[in-house]
Design an enzyme around this catalytic site. Structure first.
Site, PDB file in Angstrom:
ATOM      1  N   THR A 192      74.037 -15.609  47.214  1.00 52.08           N
ATOM      2  CA  THR A 192      73.066 -16.313  46.367  1.00 52.08           C
ATOM      3  C   THR A 192      73.373 -16.162  44.874  1.00 52.08           C
ATOM      4  O   THR A 192      72.741 -16.797  44.042  1.00 52.08           O
ATOM      5  CB  THR A 192      71.625 -15.812  46.642  1.00 52.08           C
ATOM      6  N   ASP A 220      87.458  -8.019  57.029  1.00 50.47           N
ATOM      7  CA  ASP A 220      88.802  -7.465  57.245  1.00 50.47           C
ATOM      8  C   ASP A 220      89.452  -8.179  58.426  1.00 50.47           C
ATOM      9  O   ASP A 220      88.879  -9.133  58.957  1.00 50.47           O
ATOM     10  CB  ASP A 220      88.709  -5.939  57.473  1.00 50.47           C
ATOM     11  N   ASP A 272      73.669  -3.043  55.209  1.00 47.09           N
ATOM     12  CA  ASP A 272      74.286  -4.201  54.545  1.00 47.09           C
ATOM     13  C   ASP A 272      75.669  -3.829  54.020  1.00 47.09           C
ATOM     14  O   ASP A 272      75.851  -3.597  52.828  1.00 47.09           O
ATOM     15  CB  ASP A 272      73.365  -4.662  53.405  1.00 47.09           C
ATOM     16  N   LYS A 287      66.759  -1.817  53.502  1.00 47.23           N
ATOM     17  CA  LYS A 287      68.182  -2.179  53.526  1.00 47.23           C
ATOM     18  C   LYS A 287      68.995  -1.089  52.824  1.00 47.23           C
ATOM     19  O   LYS A 287      68.686  -0.718  51.691  1.00 47.23           O
ATOM     20  CB  LYS A 287      68.371  -3.519  52.819  1.00 47.23           C
ATOM     21  N   ARG A 311      64.781  -6.347  43.116  1.00 44.48           N
ATOM     22  CA  ARG A 311      64.349  -6.013  41.764  1.00 44.48           C
ATOM     23  C   ARG A 311      62.908  -6.406  41.438  1.00 44.48           C
ATOM     24  O   ARG A 311      62.218  -5.634  40.752  1.00 44.48           O
ATOM     25  CB  ARG A 311      65.347  -6.593  40.741  1.00 44.48           C
ATOM     26  N   LYS A 327      78.428  -5.785  54.449  1.00 48.42           N
ATOM     27  CA  LYS A 327      79.167  -7.010  54.112  1.00 48.42           C
ATOM     28  C   LYS A 327      80.669  -6.811  54.380  1.00 48.42           C
ATOM     29  O   LYS A 327      81.518  -6.942  53.485  1.00 48.42           O
ATOM     30  CB  LYS A 327      78.918  -7.420  52.662  1.00 48.42           C
TER      31      LYS A 327
END
Ligand code: C5P
Length: 239
Positions: A119, A68, A63, A35, A216, A65
């Site tokens: 999340t 607009d 990604d 990603k 992570r 996101k």
């Protein structure tokens, strides 16, 4: 056949191409997709996508996101699809017209995924943002509402937490994609950090997730490849 590692999306949440390529070298045979998110894309620009292609056959998840007005989204998705990423993300917030403009413009290999409720958010955050109390307290219902808008607009799937993925699959069927971030294996030494609605890899896949974004716990593990392989084993145990 989809292998356990194909479920894993590793976010290259890293500051530059050199660092990103170091992780690609370590993990390229252990994940399904890499990603590219805001940090790396802003630092390196779209050239990072072709650079990744030269290093790995894994899919690319762009990604961005995006969020607009419909015409800007249409034009952004025309541009974004030209890079041939497997997935590009958009926020649900501005409703069906905006999502439809993006979905209509997505072309070629690129599928569009709508981000429902991050999340990192919990009920308290949504109340403070002015969401209706009943929906803030019932995140599953809110995610389903947003998913319906995204599905009707022509999106290929959504990004939602493992807590909602079962309901999304039940309501919208197996073919409508569900990508689940907020993954925290029990064995991970990494805390939940800013994530709120977390689940384990096995639970997310058990509930029906098509892909897991897991960052992570792999990136910051002592041995990232081993952490990735352990995640794949955990996924295999529920397939
Ligand atoms: O596993 P970890 O918490 O490190 O994952 C962070 C990654 O997940 C980031 O790249 C972030 O953009 C992504 N993410 C996402 N959708 C969410 C929450 C996080 O794609 N709803």
């Amino acid at each position: 056949m989809k292998l356990p590692r194909d479920y894993i999306i590793f976010p290259l949440d890293l500051p530059n191409r050199k660092e990103a390529m170091r992780y690609v070298g370590i993990l390229k045979d252990s994940v399904g997709l890499f990603k590219v998110g805001l940090e790396l894309f802003i630092a390196e620009g779209p050239g990072i996508i072709s650079a990744l292609r030269q290093e790995t056959a894994a899919g690319i998840f762009l990604d961005l996101k995006l969020h607009d007005i419909p015409e800007t989204m249409r034009r952004a998705f025309l541009s974004a699809s030209a890079h041939g990423a497997a997935f590009v993300t958009v926020h649900c917030e501005q409703g069906q017209e905006m999502l439809k403009a993006a979905a209509d413009a997505a072309h070629g290999e690129t599928k569009i995924l709508a981000v429902t409720v991050l999340t990192s958010l919990n009920s308290g955050h949504l109340v403070s943002l002015g969401y209706r109390e009943d929906l803030s307290r019932d995140l599953k219902r809110l995610v389903l509402l947003k998913t319906r808008v995204a599905r009707d607009a022509g999106c290929h799937g959504v990004v939602c937490s493992g807590h909602e993925v079962g309901a999304v699959k039940k309501e919208f069927g197996r073919d409508f994609l569900a990508v689940t971030p907020g993954i925290r294996p029990k064995w991970s030494i990494i805390d939940k950090d800013d994530q709120q609605r977390i689940v384990t890899p096995a639970d997310a896949v058990g509930y029906g997730a098509d892909y897991l974004v897991i960052g992570r716990p792999i990136r910051d593990a002592r041995d990232p490849k081993e952490a990735c392989e352990r995640t794949a084993e955990e996924i295999a145990s529920v397939l």
